[in-house]
Scaffold this active site. Structure first.
Site, PDB file in Angstrom:
ATOM      1  N   ASP A 643       0.793  -1.160  -0.026  1.00  0.00           N
ATOM      2  CA  ASP A 643      -0.134   0.001   0.112  1.00  0.00           C
ATOM      3  C   ASP A 643       0.673   1.380   0.138  1.00  0.00           C
ATOM      4  OD1 ASP A 643      -2.737   1.178   0.162  1.00  0.00           O
ATOM      5  OD2 ASP A 643      -2.060   1.769   2.514  1.00  0.00           O
ATOM      6  N   GLU A 672       1.608  -0.345  -4.968  1.00  0.00           N
ATOM      7  CA  GLU A 672       0.481   0.714  -5.271  1.00  0.00           C
ATOM      8  C   GLU A 672       0.831   2.037  -5.688  1.00  0.00           C
ATOM      9  OE1 GLU A 672      -3.496   2.888  -3.506  1.00  0.00           O
ATOM     10  OE2 GLU A 672      -1.834   2.564  -2.171  1.00  0.00           O
ATOM     11  N   ASP A 737     -10.485   1.934  -4.689  1.00  0.00           N
ATOM     12  CA  ASP A 737     -10.289   3.326  -4.359  1.00  0.00           C
ATOM     13  C   ASP A 737     -10.874   4.012  -5.402  1.00  0.00           C
ATOM     14  OD1 ASP A 737      -8.807   3.242  -1.851  1.00  0.00           O
ATOM     15  OD2 ASP A 737      -7.014   2.380  -3.094  1.00  0.00           O
TER      16      ASP A 737
END
Length: 913
Positions: A643, A672, A737
């Site tokens: 992340d 990410e 997201d």
């Protein structure tokens, strides 16, 4: 000023005999007070959810006299702001607090929300102090009244020719043209062919009219704006001071400078193509007409650390280029060898007489990426006062030993948000008012959806939820994933990427409370091990997710709410220096407000940021034999998705990658990152990334966007990324997201059946691109059965299982299964090489894939009608082909073949042996 018609009708070419309609020049009382561009030449953009918050040229404002102006087409509900490329402090405009509907803007203001449907003109008026801007938004007609007809000013100032410099531009409400002309001139407004319906002169009643043969006449004295509007179908023409914001105005006019040409993807200008191994020599060649005095290739180092806001270049070399004759022109050439891995910038400094120019990257925006320029054909500009504003071409140089897991190109991911996929064990469901770990959200209660098919809660919307975000649960868990492994296998997926499953208070689990333990609402560590075993039996790998950038404030390591037996670094809201975890965080003891005594990631107090330089944290994360990263690999994980990778220092990732590979050599490492990720693919950090550039380009194409423009984002990655990384990219279309694909493509809550059907058709085209392109497709759970939903939390809706009352779309599911089967059956669609498109126009893309003697041709068409493509078939591709989608057989044995591409669809042709 309005037209004063004083003349009789005569033929347009009898100039010596003509009388004319005469225009009085606008007086000084009508002239606006003009000022200099308040941003000093920096471009201002409309940036929002309609363009991924990018600074794109099609939504760039133009400064005109005393305002910024933009005409653009927008559809749907969007959030937006106005900003320059870097969101500079003096060029970041939003709504003032509490005044979202006011025309007034404020620096560093809030996002503005509005529903759009059509074409709009936006005018930003600026005060001299740059502190009181106002934004006016007006609707424009759906199309120009003359359709595709192009009008020119044709008269004595240009020998009555149709000259590009005198071409009118339709802008919202009228045709406009800026001119710089001196003296009295006769003229008309006409198209190229002098068509009677679109040639405007003075009629017998001394009014402007189509087909009128009288010449118009005006006295010009410098710069003016000409405006032709239509009022009740009648032409209304005026000449006034220069006020039109012409977005097409050309900056460079020097003919030799305009002859400069370099294309970073063409072998005649740069060899070898794309990213290269360190130590590889690269030949650069710039073409030009004769007249250039000197060319210098400027090579620069790009700073490689931090997020993309850290964008700095320093000069590495200035290489004089050598001239050689090339037909009627010249070639300037030089060779350079990059010895160290990195991402480099380069551009050309050109001297022509006393004038200095730069040949730089083009101005195409790359989705989510701060740095503009998509590579390929560049552009010339006057040399700026500071080279900071030069748009660099970019060169990736990677390590010779860079390898990704051999299985990566064959992967189809199934992407799961665990709480919303399947509830396999109701005994571990969070219970409001309960006393277990999973029954509390920080120091507050949780919410639980009794109805699996209800919408996620969003506070403040009147849906009956409490005031807290991320504390509503549906009960999905690891047992549910295990229960549906056969379904996932039948879908054609062979890997599961799941968002975090480790203990945390929220439903998304990025606020980690304990890295070593599965969240009790999801199951146990034994359930994780069982999941990896059962998945492996079906040929499915498991890729977990976590953040090593921050923990939760409600964690055993931080323990702000004093809930855990171990002493946290901020237990009970106080700094605890004696905590085992004290060195994991940075504290400011001079502050008295607990919220200011530590740094929350991007200002979020619930996510205290870790000190990634802390040796103790690095030991715990990946260095020690029993570190967290190794623990879950030992329990069967096949790699990691990390992340918010850009917020973690590069040296951390270098150490981390080395530790992961030493422990599990074929583990995949996925970052990410949302933007151009070249710096992560040098062989020392990551194998892959979540490919948001691909997502945006493909969805915009499927929605009807211009393929010629959008495909440059794809070509940038093909050029900038090492091949092994390019073939391992996680090519997603939806995510937890961003709004789901069907929402982006037009299926909203209030959509009519026709709009829903169109969105599905568009989505099928997007999936066709995804499944036939290099990289690893990622299917976001539920997308395969037409789950839709807007921004968080609605993009995290539950899977509509039929046994729980849901209504999965079986037609869409069949489409997914068909395409994954084709991909899995034909290695050429997974591992086949790919070059620039065989054919590319605004609507159609034709791609060639090759693997040994296997060849595939993929045709894509986003037009609403079938398109016939005249395809030049290279010798090596000629033969008989089978359309894998329809079963039709085609003979492509000739040099030029016509192939039909279906409306909003495509074809997948595989050559038969």
């Amino acid at each position: 000023m309005r037209i004063a018609l004083l003349a009789r009708c005569v033929g347009p070419l009898l100039l010596a005999l003509s009388s004319a309609a005469t225009f009085a020049q606008a007086g000084s009382a009508d002239a606006p007070v003009c000022s200099k561009d308040p941003l000093g030449g920096r471009s201002l953009y409309l940036r929002g959810t309609f363009n991924s918050w990018n600074a794109v040229d099609r939504q760039r404002f133009t400064w005109a006299c005393n305002r910024y102006e933009l005409v653009t087409s927008l559809q749907g509900e969007h959030r937006f702001k106005l900003g320059d490329e870097g969101w500079s402090a003096d060029a970041d405009f939003g709504a003032p607090p509490g005044a979202a509907r006011s025309p007034m803007l404020a620096l560093r203001g809030q996002e503005i929300s509005r529903k759009f449907s059509g074409v709009y003109r936006l005018r930003l008026s600026m005060s001299p102090s740059l502190r009181t801007p106002t934004l006016d938004i007006e609707s424009c007609p759906a199309q120009a009244p003359l359709g595709d007809t192009v009008l020119f000013l044709r008269g004595s100032m240009n020998n009555w020719a149709a000259v590009d410099d005198f071409q009118f531009r339709w802008s919202c409400d009228a045709y406009y043209l800026n001119v710089k002309v001196t003296g009295r001139h006769d003229f008309k407004l006409a198209d190229v062919a002098w068509s009677p319906k679109t040639s405007f002169g003075a009629d017998p009643q001394m009014r402007p009219a189509a087909g009128a043969t009288g010449n118009l006449n005006a006295v010009f004295s410098g710069e003016h704006t000409l405006r032709l509007a239509f009022v009740d179908g009648k032409p209304d023409f005026s000449i006034g001071p220069k006020t039109f914001a012409d977005p097409t105005a050309q900056q460079v006019s020097h003919p030799v400078a305009l002859s400069l040409k370099f294309d970073s993807r063409a072998p005649q200008f740069k060899q070898p193509f794309g990213a290269v191994v360190a130590g590889t020599p690269i030949r650069y060649s710039l073409a030009a007409d004769k007249g250039v005095d000197r060319v210098t290739l400027v090579i620069e180092n790009r700073r490689l650390e931090g997020n993309q806001e850290v964008l700095e270049y320093s000069t590495l070399a200035r290489l004089p280029m050598q001239r050689r004759a090339d037909g009627s022109g010249e070639r300037w050439e030089v060779t350079h060898r990059f010895e160290q891995i990195g991402v480099y910038g380069y551009w050309f400094e050109v001297q022509i007489g006393d004038a200095a120019f730069v040949y730089q990257n083009n101005s195409q925006a790359v989705f989510w990426t701060r740095e503009k320029g998509s590579g390929g054909l560049g552009a010339v500009a006057d040399k700026p006062a500071s080279t900071r504003t030069v748009r660099r071409f970019r060169q990736t140089v990677y390590s010779a030993d860079f390898k990704v897991p051999e299985w990566a190109p064959d992967t189809v991911y199934y992407y799961i948000f665990p709480d919303r996929f399947r509830n396999g064990d109701r005994s571990n469901d969070p219970r409001p008012g309960g006393g277990r770990t999973q029954d509390r959200y920080h120091d507050k209660d949780v919410e639980f959806h009794a109805n699996w098919n209800s919408k996620p809660f969003r506070p403040g919307t009147g849906d009956g939820s409490d005031a807290h975000f991320n504390n509503d649960f549906f009960g999905g868990d690891l047992a549910g994933i295990i229960e549906k492994l056969d379904y996932i296998k039948s879908l054609g997926a062979n890997a599961i990427y799941m968002t975090p499953v480790f203990q945390a208070s929220s439903n998304h689990k990025y606020d980690t409370a304990d890295y070593t333990r599965v969240d009790p609402a999801f199951g146990t560590n034994a359930d994780f091990a069982r999941l990896t075993r059962e998945a492996a039996r079906r040929g499915i790998r498991i890729i977990p997710d976590t953040s090593l950038n921050h923990t939760g404030s409600d964690s055993i390591y931080f323990d702000r709410f004093g809930k855990y037996a171990s002493r946290g670094a901020f237990e009970g809201g106080k700094i605890r220096k004696d905590s085992l975890y004290a060195s994991w965080y940075r504290f400011d003891e001079t502050q008295t407000d607990p919220n200011k005594q530590y740094t929350g990631w991007v200002g979020v107090a619930d996510l205290p940021e870790l000190d990634k330089a802390s040796p103790a944290w690095r030991d715990f994360a990946y260095r020690k034999p029993d570190s967290v990263m190794k623990q879950w690999l030992d329990l069967g994980a096949a790699g990691w998705r990390m992340d918010v990778a850009p917020w973690v220092p590069d040296d951390f990732w270098r150490e981390w990658r080395a530790a992961i590979r030493a422990h599990t050599p074929d583990a995949i490492t996925i970052a990410e990152t949302w933007f151009d990720s070249s710096k992560y693919f040098l062989g020392d950090m990551f194998d892959s990334t979540m490919n948001y550039i691909f997502r945006n380009a493909v969805l915009e194409y499927a929605a009807g966007g211009n393929a010629k423009e959008l495909w440059q984002n794809i070509e940038l990655m093909r050029e900038a990324y090492p091949p092994q990384a390019f073939y391992a990219l996680m090519n997603l279309l939806s995510s937890h997201d961003q709004a789901r694909s069907l929402h982006v493509l037009g299926w909203h809550e209030d959509s009519k059946p026709d709009a829903i059907a169109l969105a599905k058709q568009r989505y099928k085209l997007a999936v066709l691109v995804q499944m036939t392109f290099p990289g690893s497709p990622a299917i976001y759970y539920g997308d395969e059965v037409s789950v839709t939903g807007g921004d968080d939390p609605y993009n995290r809706a539950t899977y509509p299982w039929a046994d729980l009352g849901g209504r999965p779309d079986e037609d869409m599911l069949a489409w997914f299964r068909k395409l994954t089967a084709l991909r899995n059956q034909h290695a050429v669609l997974r591992r086949g090489s790919i070059d620039a498109p065989l054919f590319l126009d605004e609507r159609v893309v034709v791609l060639h894939r090759a693997l040994g003697d296997e060849h595939a041709i993929v045709l894509l068409n986003n037009a609403e009608t079938e398109r016939a493509v005249a395809l030049n078939v290279p010798d090596r591709l000629r033969g008989r082909y089978l359309d894998l989608l329809t079963g039709e057989r085609l003979d492509l044995s000739h040099r030029v073949m016509q192939i039909n591409a279906p409306a909003r669809g495509g074809r997948v042709l595989v050559r038969q042996k």
